[in-house]
Motif scaffolding. Structure first.
Motif, mmCIF file in Angstrom:
data_model
loop_
_atom_site.group_PDB
_atom_site.id
_atom_site.type_symbol
_atom_site.label_atom_id
_atom_site.label_comp_id
_atom_site.label_asym_id
_atom_site.label_seq_id
_atom_site.Cartn_x
_atom_site.Cartn_y
_atom_site.Cartn_z
ATOM 1 N N ASP A 112 -91.830 38.734 20.395
ATOM 2 C CA ASP A 112 -90.770 39.684 20.741
ATOM 3 C C ASP A 112 -90.619 40.794 19.696
ATOM 4 N N ALA A 113 -91.614 40.941 18.833
ATOM 5 C CA ALA A 113 -91.591 41.986 17.798
ATOM 6 C C ALA A 113 -92.964 42.639 17.720
ATOM 7 N N LEU A 114 -93.032 43.735 17.004
ATOM 8 C CA LEU A 114 -94.313 44.364 16.717
ATOM 9 C C LEU A 114 -94.671 44.045 15.269
ATOM 10 N N PRO A 115 -95.973 43.942 14.968
ATOM 11 C CA PRO A 115 -96.350 43.688 13.576
ATOM 12 C C PRO A 115 -96.004 44.884 12.696
ATOM 13 N N LYS A 116 -96.009 44.692 11.403
ATOM 14 C CA LYS A 116 -95.694 45.759 10.459
ATOM 15 C C LYS A 116 -96.880 46.715 10.378
ATOM 16 N N ILE A 117 -96.829 47.757 11.203
ATOM 17 C CA ILE A 117 -97.848 48.803 11.188
ATOM 18 C C ILE A 117 -97.173 50.073 10.691
ATOM 19 N N GLY A 118 -97.911 51.113 10.498
ATOM 20 C CA GLY A 118 -97.340 52.351 9.986
ATOM 21 C C GLY A 118 -96.267 52.935 10.893
ATOM 22 N N ALA A 119 -95.367 53.700 10.280
ATOM 23 C CA ALA A 119 -94.255 54.302 11.024
ATOM 24 C C ALA A 119 -94.723 55.211 12.166
ATOM 25 N N HIS A 127 -100.824 59.399 19.455
ATOM 26 C CA HIS A 127 -100.786 60.016 18.131
ATOM 27 C C HIS A 127 -100.182 59.038 17.128
ATOM 28 N N GLY A 128 -100.910 58.775 16.065
ATOM 29 C CA GLY A 128 -100.424 57.858 15.042
ATOM 30 C C GLY A 128 -101.010 56.462 15.135
ATOM 31 N N VAL A 129 -101.662 56.152 16.248
ATOM 32 C CA VAL A 129 -102.276 54.828 16.404
ATOM 33 C C VAL A 129 -103.770 54.965 16.102
ATOM 34 N N GLY A 130 -104.129 54.610 14.884
ATOM 35 C CA GLY A 130 -105.514 54.719 14.441
ATOM 36 C C GLY A 130 -106.200 53.371 14.413
ATOM 37 N N PRO A 131 -107.426 53.352 13.886
ATOM 38 C CA PRO A 131 -108.208 52.110 13.844
ATOM 39 C C PRO A 131 -107.510 50.965 13.108
ATOM 40 N N ARG A 132 -106.830 51.265 12.016
ATOM 41 C CA ARG A 132 -106.153 50.197 11.261
ATOM 42 C C ARG A 132 -105.007 49.599 12.070
ATOM 43 N N ALA A 133 -104.207 50.439 12.699
ATOM 44 C CA ALA A 133 -103.098 49.934 13.522
ATOM 45 C C ALA A 133 -103.636 49.101 14.685
ATOM 46 N N LEU A 134 -104.702 49.561 15.311
ATOM 47 C CA LEU A 134 -105.292 48.808 16.423
ATOM 48 C C LEU A 134 -105.791 47.448 15.947
ATOM 49 N N GLN A 135 -106.422 47.427 14.788
ATOM 50 C CA GLN A 135 -106.914 46.166 14.244
ATOM 51 C C GLN A 135 -105.754 45.205 13.974
ATOM 52 N N MET A 136 -104.675 45.715 13.438
ATOM 53 C CA MET A 136 -103.510 44.875 13.152
ATOM 54 C C MET A 136 -102.883 44.349 14.439
ATOM 55 N N LEU A 137 -102.824 45.192 15.459
ATOM 56 C CA LEU A 137 -102.276 44.760 16.745
ATOM 57 C C LEU A 137 -103.154 43.682 17.372
ATOM 58 N N GLU A 138 -104.465 43.896 17.330
ATOM 59 C CA GLU A 138 -105.385 42.911 17.908
ATOM 60 C C GLU A 138 -105.296 41.581 17.167
#
Length: 64
Positions: free
Chosen positions: A6-13, A42-53
């Protein structure tokens, strides 16, 4: 530490704002969403995608 569904991981703002801006407010909202769709935000880059996955995989879920 496992990210709750029910939350999102700590990714960039910027990535967080982009996801919330299109209605993704929890990790469970992202299950089955095409990776390419998220990558266009905009703002969702490779690092954010990796963290989400990685966070999704902790629950046996994945992006499309």
């Amino acid at each position: 530490m496992t990210t709750p569904l029910d939350a999102l991981p700590k990714i960039g703002a910027p990535a967080m704002r982009a996801l919330k801006g299109v209605g993704y407010v929890s990790l469970s909202d992202l299950a089955g969403v095409p990776r390419s769709e998220l990558a266009m935000l905009h703002g969702v880059g490779p690092r954010a995608l990796q963290m989400l996955e990685q966070a999704l995989a902790e629950h046996g879920l994945e992006l499309e």
